[in-house]
Design an enzyme around this catalytic site. Structure first.
Site, mmCIF file in Angstrom:
data_model
loop_
_atom_site.group_PDB
_atom_site.id
_atom_site.type_symbol
_atom_site.label_atom_id
_atom_site.label_comp_id
_atom_site.label_asym_id
_atom_site.label_seq_id
_atom_site.Cartn_x
_atom_site.Cartn_y
_atom_site.Cartn_z
ATOM 1 N N GLY A 12 46.843 36.999 37.939
ATOM 2 C CA GLY A 12 47.617 37.560 36.836
ATOM 3 C C GLY A 12 47.128 37.774 35.418
ATOM 4 O O GLY A 12 47.964 38.329 34.655
ATOM 5 N N SER A 13 45.768 37.779 35.349
ATOM 6 C CA SER A 13 45.414 37.596 34.149
ATOM 7 C C SER A 13 45.387 39.228 33.688
ATOM 8 O O SER A 13 45.565 39.434 32.525
ATOM 9 C CB SER A 13 43.985 37.311 33.852
ATOM 10 O OG SER A 13 42.998 38.056 34.696
ATOM 11 N N ASN A 14 45.096 40.225 34.664
ATOM 12 C CA ASN A 14 45.128 41.558 34.222
ATOM 13 C C ASN A 14 46.683 41.912 33.408
ATOM 14 O O ASN A 14 46.953 42.512 32.760
ATOM 15 C CB ASN A 14 44.748 42.550 35.242
ATOM 16 C CG ASN A 14 43.358 42.665 35.106
ATOM 17 O OD1 ASN A 14 42.705 43.585 34.467
ATOM 18 N ND2 ASN A 14 42.709 41.917 36.162
ATOM 19 N N LYS A 66 55.634 46.157 58.214
ATOM 20 C CA LYS A 66 55.198 46.497 56.883
ATOM 21 C C LYS A 66 56.231 47.562 56.344
ATOM 22 O O LYS A 66 56.476 47.653 55.117
ATOM 23 C CB LYS A 66 53.866 47.092 56.954
ATOM 24 C CG LYS A 66 53.151 47.550 55.526
ATOM 25 C CD LYS A 66 52.182 46.568 55.059
ATOM 26 C CE LYS A 66 51.707 47.231 53.693
ATOM 27 N NZ LYS A 66 50.254 47.429 53.884
ATOM 28 N N MET A 91 46.879 42.045 46.952
ATOM 29 C CA MET A 91 45.764 41.964 47.996
ATOM 30 C C MET A 91 46.440 42.567 49.393
ATOM 31 O O MET A 91 46.088 42.280 50.191
ATOM 32 C CB MET A 91 45.538 40.385 48.027
ATOM 33 C CG MET A 91 45.054 40.007 46.747
ATOM 34 S SD MET A 91 43.642 40.569 46.206
ATOM 35 C CE MET A 91 42.337 40.195 47.335
ATOM 36 N N LEU A 93 46.989 46.406 51.327
ATOM 37 C CA LEU A 93 46.877 48.005 51.244
ATOM 38 C C LEU A 93 48.588 48.490 51.081
ATOM 39 O O LEU A 93 49.419 48.053 51.572
ATOM 40 C CB LEU A 93 46.328 48.473 52.385
ATOM 41 C CG LEU A 93 44.723 48.532 52.602
ATOM 42 C CD1 LEU A 93 44.663 49.083 54.071
ATOM 43 C CD2 LEU A 93 44.370 49.258 51.531
ATOM 44 N N ASN A 108 45.247 51.362 40.434
ATOM 45 C CA ASN A 108 44.453 50.172 40.874
ATOM 46 C C ASN A 108 43.520 49.998 39.899
ATOM 47 O O ASN A 108 42.608 50.771 39.480
ATOM 48 C CB ASN A 108 44.206 49.987 42.449
ATOM 49 C CG ASN A 108 43.786 48.854 42.487
ATOM 50 O OD1 ASN A 108 44.251 47.806 42.261
ATOM 51 N ND2 ASN A 108 42.648 48.881 43.449
ATOM 52 N N HIS A 110 39.622 47.862 40.277
ATOM 53 C CA HIS A 110 38.791 47.019 41.151
ATOM 54 C C HIS A 110 37.470 46.465 40.600
ATOM 55 O O HIS A 110 36.917 47.391 39.790
ATOM 56 C CB HIS A 110 38.352 48.076 42.206
ATOM 57 C CG HIS A 110 37.510 47.486 43.375
ATOM 58 N ND1 HIS A 110 37.985 46.635 44.396
ATOM 59 C CD2 HIS A 110 36.206 47.382 43.530
ATOM 60 C CE1 HIS A 110 37.186 46.141 45.154
ATOM 61 N NE2 HIS A 110 35.920 46.757 44.756
HETATM 62 C C1 GRF Z 1 40.946 41.669 39.357
HETATM 63 O O1 GRF Z 1 39.558 41.490 39.416
HETATM 64 C C2 GRF Z 1 40.978 43.177 39.913
HETATM 65 O O2 GRF Z 1 39.752 44.035 39.440
HETATM 66 C C3 GRF Z 1 41.167 42.781 41.258
HETATM 67 O O3 GRF Z 1 41.751 41.743 41.392
HETATM 68 C C4 GRF Z 1 41.495 40.850 40.336
HETATM 69 C C5 GRF Z 1 42.826 40.354 39.809
HETATM 70 O O4 GRF Z 1 42.651 39.325 38.759
HETATM 71 N N1 GRF Z 1 41.883 43.850 41.892
HETATM 72 P P1 GRF Z 1 43.906 38.905 38.090
HETATM 73 O O5 GRF Z 1 44.774 38.216 38.998
HETATM 74 O O6 GRF Z 1 44.483 39.989 37.176
HETATM 75 O O7 GRF Z 1 43.484 37.720 37.148
#
Ligand code: GRF
Length: 188
Positions: A12-14, A66, A91, A93, A108, A110
């Site tokens: 969850g850092s993003n 799903k 994680m 689809l 998203n 990536h």
């Molecule tokens: C990130 O590298 C993002 O690009 C990918 O999953 C990772 C998530 O990192 N989809 P975080 O959970 O936000 O730390």
């Protein structure tokens, strides 16, 4: 201001960086009304408590399939008036149910320069392959694995002595800058 839901399965850092950008008033276009996760142990849940974001946990194993799983998520999203979905380390689809309801409204991020290295462990894949440049990509979500239309990218070098850890850190730092910037531009 658009109501958004952030989906995260892990660290969850993003999510946290997006919240910091809101607090710093760099991101004024969104109101994060929920952190949605499919994992009860996701560290993103702890982070969400700190920012007082309501948390919604939906575990696929609790549903028949799903479609039933996404139908339950969709009901919560609609109850919350969510207009955009931001995937940040989710994680799974996205299936038809959510794609139909949020057509063109799901983003998203990536950790590679797509279309290179889609799927899991993109940083490790890049290192393994020996490419000299990698980066991060923000794209719209379609039914494929990291295949939607690319919105923006940032790149960084890969050095001879990089490990997965050092490279991951460099790529994540790109993500923390790129995602808030793209969100600000795209979500109006
Ligand atoms: C990130 O590298 C993002 O690009 C990918 O999953 C990772 C998530 O990192 N989809 P975080 O959970 O936000 O730390």
């Amino acid at each position: 201001m658009k109501k958004v839901a952030i989906f995260a399965s892990g660290n969850g850092s993003n999510y946290e960086k997006i919240m910091e950008n809101i607090q710093a008033e760099f991101l004024t276009v969104i109101d994060v009304v929920g952190l949605y996760t499919d994992k009860t142990e996701a560290f993103a849940i702890e982070r969400a408590r700190r920012f007082k974001t309501p948390v919604h946990i939906f575990e696929l194993s609790q549903y028949e399939n799903k479609i039933a799983y996404e139908t339950a998520i969709l009901k919560q999203l609609q109850d919350d008036g969510v207009e955009w979905i931001i995937l940040a380390g989710y994680m799974k689809l996205i299936g038809e149910t959510l794609l139909d309801a949020y057509d063109g409204q799901i983003l998203n991020i990536h950790p590679s320069l797509l279309p290179s290295f889609p799927g899991k462990n993109a940083v490790g894949q890049a290192l393994q392959y020996g490419v000299k440049v990698t980066g991060a990509t923000v794209h719209y979500v379609d039914s494929g694995m990291d295949t939607g239309k690319i919105i923006d990218q940032m790149s960084c070098p890969i050095y001879e002595d990089d490990t997965e850890q050092t490279l991951q850190l460099r790529v994540q730092n790109l993500e923390y800058e790129l995602y808030p910037r793209v969100i600000k531009k795209i979500i109006q």
